[in-house]
Design a protein around this motif. Structure first.
Motif, short mmCIF file in Angstrom:
data_model
loop_
_atom_site.label_atom_id
_atom_site.label_comp_id
_atom_site.label_asym_id
_atom_site.label_seq_id
_atom_site.Cartn_x
_atom_site.Cartn_y
_atom_site.Cartn_z
N ARG A 14 6.28 43.49 -2.48
CA ARG A 14 6.43 43.30 -1.24
C ARG A 14 5.18 42.40 -0.30
NH1 ARG A 14 6.28 48.88 0.12
NH2 ARG A 14 4.01 49.17 -1.06
N PHE A 15 4.18 42.17 -1.61
CA PHE A 15 3.16 41.25 -0.92
C PHE A 15 3.70 40.11 -1.16
CE2 PHE A 15 -0.56 39.27 -2.76
CZ PHE A 15 -1.29 39.10 -2.06
N LEU A 16 4.03 39.52 -2.80
CA LEU A 16 4.34 38.29 -2.64
C LEU A 16 5.95 38.36 -1.92
CD1 LEU A 16 4.81 39.09 -6.59
CD2 LEU A 16 2.78 37.36 -4.99
N ARG A 17 6.89 38.29 -1.26
CA ARG A 17 7.60 38.67 -0.40
C ARG A 17 7.10 37.69 1.34
NH1 ARG A 17 10.86 43.21 -1.83
NH2 ARG A 17 9.52 43.90 -0.03
N GLY A 18 6.03 38.17 1.47
CA GLY A 18 5.15 38.11 2.68
C GLY A 18 4.06 36.91 2.26
N GLU A 19 3.25 36.67 0.84
CA GLU A 19 3.00 35.53 1.02
C GLU A 19 3.99 34.06 0.58
OE1 GLU A 19 -0.67 34.45 -0.56
OE2 GLU A 19 -0.32 36.55 0.20
N ALA A 20 5.37 34.83 0.08
CA ALA A 20 6.54 33.32 0.42
C ALA A 20 7.05 33.27 1.79
CB ALA A 20 7.24 33.92 -0.81
N HIS A 21 6.87 33.71 2.42
CA HIS A 21 7.64 33.93 3.92
C HIS A 21 7.52 32.45 4.41
CE1 HIS A 21 9.09 34.42 7.67
NE2 HIS A 21 8.38 34.42 8.59
N HIS A 22 6.39 32.20 4.06
CA HIS A 22 6.20 30.63 5.12
C HIS A 22 5.90 29.50 3.70
CE1 HIS A 22 2.35 31.71 3.40
NE2 HIS A 22 1.91 30.21 3.12
N ILE A 23 6.27 29.28 2.71
CA ILE A 23 6.83 28.45 1.51
C ILE A 23 8.21 27.88 2.00
CG2 ILE A 23 6.89 28.15 -0.44
CD1 ILE A 23 5.05 30.76 -1.56
N LYS A 24 8.02 26.50 1.32
CA LYS A 24 9.77 26.27 1.70
C LYS A 24 10.53 25.88 0.76
CE LYS A 24 10.52 24.27 6.33
NZ LYS A 24 10.21 25.22 7.09
N PRO A 25 11.67 26.29 -0.10
CA PRO A 25 12.13 25.94 -1.18
C PRO A 25 12.34 24.65 -1.69
CG PRO A 25 13.40 27.08 0.53
CD PRO A 25 12.69 26.25 1.47
N ILE A 26 11.94 24.59 -3.12
CA ILE A 26 11.78 22.91 -3.96
C ILE A 26 12.70 23.04 -4.24
CG2 ILE A 26 8.79 23.26 -3.16
CD1 ILE A 26 8.42 23.83 -6.20
N PHE A 27 13.28 23.55 -4.86
CA PHE A 27 13.89 23.14 -5.72
C PHE A 27 16.00 23.82 -5.19
CE2 PHE A 27 10.96 23.59 -9.20
CZ PHE A 27 11.02 21.95 -9.25
N GLN A 28 16.84 23.06 -5.76
CA GLN A 28 17.51 23.64 -4.73
C GLN A 28 19.22 24.01 -6.03
OE1 GLN A 28 18.82 20.17 -2.47
NE2 GLN A 28 18.13 21.30 -0.37
N VAL A 29 19.74 24.46 -6.34
CA VAL A 29 21.09 24.84 -7.03
C VAL A 29 22.24 24.38 -6.90
CG1 VAL A 29 21.39 26.00 -8.90
CG2 VAL A 29 19.30 26.57 -8.25
N GLY A 30 23.01 23.45 -7.60
CA GLY A 30 23.76 22.58 -6.75
C GLY A 30 25.61 23.16 -7.74
N LYS A 31 26.44 22.25 -7.73
CA LYS A 31 27.69 21.96 -8.31
C LYS A 31 27.03 21.95 -9.90
CE LYS A 31 31.95 20.13 -7.95
NZ LYS A 31 32.38 18.50 -7.51
N ALA A 32 25.84 21.06 -10.62
CA ALA A 32 25.71 22.42 -12.61
C ALA A 32 25.57 22.66 -12.33
CB ALA A 32 25.18 20.37 -12.07
N GLY A 33 25.24 23.57 -11.09
CA GLY A 33 25.18 25.29 -11.19
C GLY A 33 23.02 24.87 -11.87
N VAL A 34 22.74 25.85 -12.97
CA VAL A 34 21.29 26.30 -14.17
C VAL A 34 21.89 25.54 -14.97
CG1 VAL A 34 20.01 27.95 -14.72
CG2 VAL A 34 20.88 27.90 -12.99
N ASN A 35 20.96 24.47 -15.53
CA ASN A 35 20.94 24.00 -16.70
C ASN A 35 19.44 23.67 -17.11
OD1 ASN A 35 19.22 22.06 -15.11
ND2 ASN A 35 21.43 20.91 -14.98
#
Length: 96
Positions: free
Chosen positions: A8-29
């Protein structure tokens, strides 16, 4: 393993953070997992977004990245995953 209070604490801390990685067509590598691990060492808490063209299930993506980066999945909400891993050198977040 994180407790519910810590998540719960970490969700609050992450609320204003923007995503820095994207998982696309290649998936997880290997490259993605390595970069996530490095980012977690520097920041401790990051968001990863899953693009619409990703064929993998979001829960599978979360588990595979977490396992590879030796991190904790804080939350999977919509197409966004929050990861946490305590940094060895740049400790910034004090968990309750």
């Amino acid at each position: 393993m994180l407790t519910n209070k810590q998540k719960r604490f970490l969700r609050g801390e992450a609320h204003h953070i923007k995503p820095i990685f994207q998982v696309g067509k290649a998936g997880v590598n290997e490259n993605l997992v390595k970069q996530v691990a490095e980012a977690l060492e520097a920041r401790e808490l990051i968001k990863v977004s899953i693009l619409q063209n990703c064929d993998e299930d979001r829960e599978d993506v979360a588990l595979r990245v977490a396992k590879g980066a030796k991190a904790e999945v804080v939350q999977v909400i919509g197409k966004t995953i929050i990861f946490y891993k305590e940094s060895k050198e740049n400790k910034k977040i004090e968990l309750p």
